[in-house]
Design a protein around this motif. Structure first.
Motif, PDB file in Angstrom:
ATOM      1  N   PRO A 218       0.828  -1.210   0.000  1.00 11.27           N
ATOM      2  CA  PRO A 218       0.000   0.000   0.000  1.00 11.27           C
ATOM      3  C   PRO A 218       0.862   1.259   0.000  1.00 11.27           C
ATOM      4  N   LEU A 219       0.310   2.329  -0.547  1.00 13.14           N
ATOM      5  CA  LEU A 219       1.039   3.600  -0.558  1.00 13.14           C
ATOM      6  C   LEU A 219       1.252   4.090   0.870  1.00 13.14           C
ATOM      7  N   ASP A 220       2.456   4.540   1.143  1.00 13.73           N
ATOM      8  CA  ASP A 220       2.810   5.099   2.454  1.00 13.73           C
ATOM      9  C   ASP A 220       2.250   6.524   2.552  1.00 13.73           C
ATOM     10  N   TRP A 221       0.961   6.616   2.900  1.00 13.81           N
ATOM     11  CA  TRP A 221       0.296   7.916   2.915  1.00 13.81           C
ATOM     12  C   TRP A 221       0.909   8.863   3.945  1.00 13.81           C
ATOM     13  N   ARG A 222       1.253   8.335   5.109  1.00 11.89           N
ATOM     14  CA  ARG A 222       1.847   9.202   6.135  1.00 11.89           C
ATOM     15  C   ARG A 222       3.195   9.742   5.653  1.00 11.89           C
ATOM     16  N   GLY A 223       3.991   8.865   5.052  1.00  9.41           N
ATOM     17  CA  GLY A 223       5.269   9.326   4.520  1.00  9.41           C
ATOM     18  C   GLY A 223       5.088  10.351   3.415  1.00  9.41           C
ATOM     19  N   PHE A 224       4.104  10.116   2.539  1.00  6.21           N
ATOM     20  CA  PHE A 224       3.829  11.075   1.470  1.00  6.21           C
ATOM     21  C   PHE A 224       3.405  12.429   2.037  1.00  6.21           C
ATOM     22  N   ALA A 225       2.564  12.417   3.087  1.00  3.93           N
ATOM     23  CA  ALA A 225       2.079  13.662   3.701  1.00  3.93           C
ATOM     24  C   ALA A 225       3.200  14.433   4.379  1.00  3.93           C
ATOM     25  N   LEU A 226       4.283  13.739   4.742  1.00  3.43           N
ATOM     26  CA  LEU A 226       5.426  14.414   5.365  1.00  3.43           C
ATOM     27  C   LEU A 226       6.476  14.827   4.337  1.00  3.43           C
ATOM     28  N   LEU A 227       6.835  13.904   3.441  1.00  2.00           N
ATOM     29  CA  LEU A 227       7.991  14.145   2.572  1.00  2.00           C
ATOM     30  C   LEU A 227       7.688  15.093   1.424  1.00  2.00           C
ATOM     31  N   SER A 228       6.585  14.904   0.712  1.00  2.00           N
ATOM     32  CA  SER A 228       6.314  15.754  -0.456  1.00  2.00           C
ATOM     33  C   SER A 228       6.145  17.230  -0.079  1.00  2.00           C
ATOM     34  N   PRO A 229       5.308  17.568   0.925  1.00  2.00           N
ATOM     35  CA  PRO A 229       5.250  18.980   1.326  1.00  2.00           C
ATOM     36  C   PRO A 229       6.583  19.478   1.885  1.00  2.00           C
ATOM     37  N   GLY A 230       7.324  18.588   2.563  1.00  2.00           N
ATOM     38  CA  GLY A 230       8.623  19.006   3.095  1.00  2.00           C
ATOM     39  C   GLY A 230       9.588  19.415   2.001  1.00  2.00           C
ATOM     40  N   VAL A 262      10.821  16.791   6.617  1.00  2.00           N
ATOM     41  CA  VAL A 262      11.704  15.745   6.088  1.00  2.00           C
ATOM     42  C   VAL A 262      12.316  14.936   7.229  1.00  2.00           C
ATOM     43  N   GLY A 263      12.702  15.634   8.317  1.00  2.00           N
ATOM     44  CA  GLY A 263      13.225  14.922   9.483  1.00  2.00           C
ATOM     45  C   GLY A 263      12.198  13.978  10.090  1.00  2.00           C
ATOM     46  N   LEU A 264      10.946  14.438  10.190  1.00  2.00           N
ATOM     47  CA  LEU A 264       9.876  13.585  10.699  1.00  2.00           C
ATOM     48  C   LEU A 264       9.646  12.393   9.771  1.00  2.00           C
ATOM     49  N   PHE A 265       9.782  12.615   8.462  1.00  2.00           N
ATOM     50  CA  PHE A 265       9.654  11.497   7.522  1.00  2.00           C
ATOM     51  C   PHE A 265      10.749  10.464   7.769  1.00  2.00           C
ATOM     52  N   ALA A 266      11.983  10.927   8.013  1.00  2.00           N
ATOM     53  CA  ALA A 266      13.086   9.990   8.248  1.00  2.00           C
ATOM     54  C   ALA A 266      12.804   9.123   9.470  1.00  2.00           C
ATOM     55  N   LEU A 270      12.096   4.905   9.227  1.00  2.00           N
ATOM     56  CA  LEU A 270      12.877   3.885   9.932  1.00  2.00           C
ATOM     57  C   LEU A 270      11.988   2.869  10.635  1.00  2.00           C
ATOM     58  N   ARG A 271      10.733   3.256  10.882  1.00  2.00           N
ATOM     59  CA  ARG A 271       9.816   2.369  11.602  1.00  2.00           C
ATOM     60  C   ARG A 271       8.808   1.692  10.673  1.00  2.00           C
ATOM     61  N   ALA A 272       8.578   2.292   9.499  1.00  2.00           N
ATOM     62  CA  ALA A 272       7.543   1.784   8.601  1.00  2.00           C
ATOM     63  C   ALA A 272       8.020   0.524   7.879  1.00  2.00           C
ATOM     64  N   ALA A 273       7.061  -0.355   7.548  1.00  2.00           N
ATOM     65  CA  ALA A 273       7.407  -1.587   6.844  1.00  2.00           C
ATOM     66  C   ALA A 273       7.826  -1.319   5.401  1.00  2.00           C
ATOM     67  N   ARG A 274       7.075  -0.478   4.689  1.00  2.00           N
ATOM     68  CA  ARG A 274       7.386  -0.145   3.297  1.00  2.00           C
ATOM     69  C   ARG A 274       7.310   1.371   3.122  1.00  2.00           C
TER      70      ARG A 274
END
Length: 512
Positions: A218-230, A262-266, A270-274
């Protein structure tokens, strides 16, 4: 065990009196794939610079202030930054071929709509749409090529897209100036349509059907919400610093917010499966060193691409077209060096090639520190050739080195990371040198001078003081280039400590 790159033909191929070592050259299929994807790469990269010379015409024809029209450039860059992180997941989910074709089609539709835009607001909207397509083209192209060639040829195959990557920033202002002077600014966008019309049917027929396809999850929505705007906030803040020639609340605030995201995404990754981008790749000293080289060479390339043309225009009084033509020697140097650099990378590893390239870039930039209002164009052209050779031997070999020890399934998300770093590096380089240049010009020509204005700056063509301001800024450009030497040396040491390059190992096996 995760599948690795599919190996090239194992048996030696005898041709007349010579023995062709397996993996020694690119096969026909890889060359065809490279030829197809380069069409899209040329369009997307060219569009990052081709519009710059048309801003004044856009402002006049659409009756819009330059501060608004500037978003034609900024909006495109923000759209690029936002979609780059998605490229890896989408390649795995839908296949690189399908994603590449949809991206090119979206870019072409956006180009057509930009060309017919009736107002500044519609142009900005269509430009963002165009950027969403353009942002995917380069990373997906790199994924297709890296997986098609395998680690033995990754150096040579990266040189296929390396030439347009280094030439486009040079050719963009030249082509844009010719179009604006000869026809209309609308043709800056229409010119993409025949290229896309050629690229799409070729891709449908020739690109491998399932390239890059994998279990994406599945798409990493939380990561997308952090990294793309960052990433978008970082690029926006740095772009504002470049435009204004200084750092203020509108610059520092978004940049800090972007870095925080971006730091929050990192932490999340590190904890996310994919995760959207696999930050665990950076635990490898080899990949981390190649990534830092990618960041710093991006800063060196695009930072200098801002201030060298400005020197020709502001201090020497030349037109944008003439300044663009005088930048051509850098592209020539890169085009000459890149094929050889690719072969050397495949043969002995990218580390030593990148180290030599970063040193050459630094030496090629050094003469600009001593520019005057009458420095010979031939001398500067020679320095640009040297600088181009260095860029050709550093930027793409660094990417090739990063890919050389990856498993095939890691390539799509690693490509997203490397492209994001290159984009951020370019923004850092242009913003830093723009701010330094503006401060140097203030010191040399007075606080009211502004080299980034819409019209000819005060003091155009005057001046040794102004040349001194550019020389001081070029000193910072040399420092940025020299900074890349450190991670390049670490990359070379990492390769030396590790196993032999795959290309060399294959050669030894064939000889035995």
């Amino acid at each position: 065990m995760r599948p690795r790159f599919r190996p090239a033909r194992e048996a030696a191929v005898h041709t007349r009196d010579t023995v062709m070592i397996p993996g020694d050259g690119l096969d026909r299929r890889t060359k065809i794939v490279g030829g197809v994807v380069v069409l899209g790469v040329i369009m997307s990269i060219l569009d990052t610079t081709i519009v710059n010379v048309a801003l004044e015409s856009l402002s006049r024809d659409l009756r819009s202030p330059l501060s608004t029209i500037q978003w034609v450039v900024t909006g495109y860059l923000l759209a690029l930054a936002m979609v780059i992180p998605l490229a890896g997941w989408m390649s795995e989910r839908f296949g690189s071929k399908r994603v590449w074709m949809v991206s090119v089609a979206l870019f072409a539709v956006g180009s057509m709509l930009c060309g017919v835009a009736p107002s500044d607001r519609w142009l900005l909207f269509f430009r963002v749409l165009q950027g969403f397509g353009g942002g995917m083209i380069l990373p997906v192209s790199m994924t297709v090529l890296a997986q098609s060639a395998g680690p033995r040829h990754v150096g040579r195959v990266m040189s296929i897209i390396g030439v347009p990557t280094l030439l486009a920033p040079v050719l963009g202002p030249v082509i844009g100036g010719l179009i604006v002077d000869s026809v209309s600014w609308r043709w800056i966008f229409f010119v993409n349509l025949p290229v896309a019309a050629l690229a799409l049917p070729l891709a449908a027929r020739l690109l491998p059907r399932d390239a890059g396809r994998d279990d994406a999850g599945p798409l990493d929505w939380r990561g997308f919400a952090l990294l793309s705007p960052g990433l978008a906030l970082i690029v926006f803040g740095l772009s504002e610093a470049e435009t204004a020639g200084g750092i203020g609340a509108i610059t520092i605030g978004p940049a800090i917010a972007g870095l925080l995201l971006v730091g929050l995404f990192a932490v999340h990754a590190l904890r996310a499966a994919r995760p959207l981008i696999d930050v665990a790749l950076f635990r490898s000293r080899h990949f981390a060193a190649a990534s830092v080289v990618t960041l710093t060479t991006g800063a060196s390339l695009f930072g200098a691409m801002l201030i060298i043309p400005l020197y020709y225009q502001v201090d020497r009084g030349l037109s944008a077209l003439d300044a663009g033509l005088l930048m051509a020697p850098q592209g020539i140097g890169a085009a000459l060096a890149m094929p050889l650099a690719g072969r050397l990378t495949d043969r002995s590893g990218g580390g030593r090639v990148v180290l030599a390239g970063t040193i050459i870039v630094t030496l090629g930039t050094l003469p600009f520190v001593f520019v005057t209002a009458g420095t010979s164009h031939w001398l500067l052209a020679g320095a640009l050739v040297v600088r181009g050779v260095g860029m050709g031997a550093s930027m793409m070999p660094a990417l090739a080195a990063a890919y050389s020890r990856l498993e095939s399934v890691q390539v799509p998300r690693a490509t997203s990371a490397l492209n994001a770093l290159q984009r951020v590096g370019g923004s850092i380089g242009t913003a830093l040198l723009a701010v330094v240049l503006q401060q140097e010009v203030h010191a040399a020509a007075g606080a009211g001078a502004n080299v980034f204005g819409a019209s000819a700056p005060q003091g155009r063509g005057a001046a040794e003081p102004l040349a001194g301001a550019f020389g001081g800024t070029f000193g910072w450009a040399v420092a940025i280039s020299a900074l890349a030497i450190v991670p390049a040396a670490l990359l070379a040491l990492s390769e030396r400590a590790g196993r032999a390059p795959l290309g060399a190992a294959a050669a030894g096996a064939a000889a035995g």
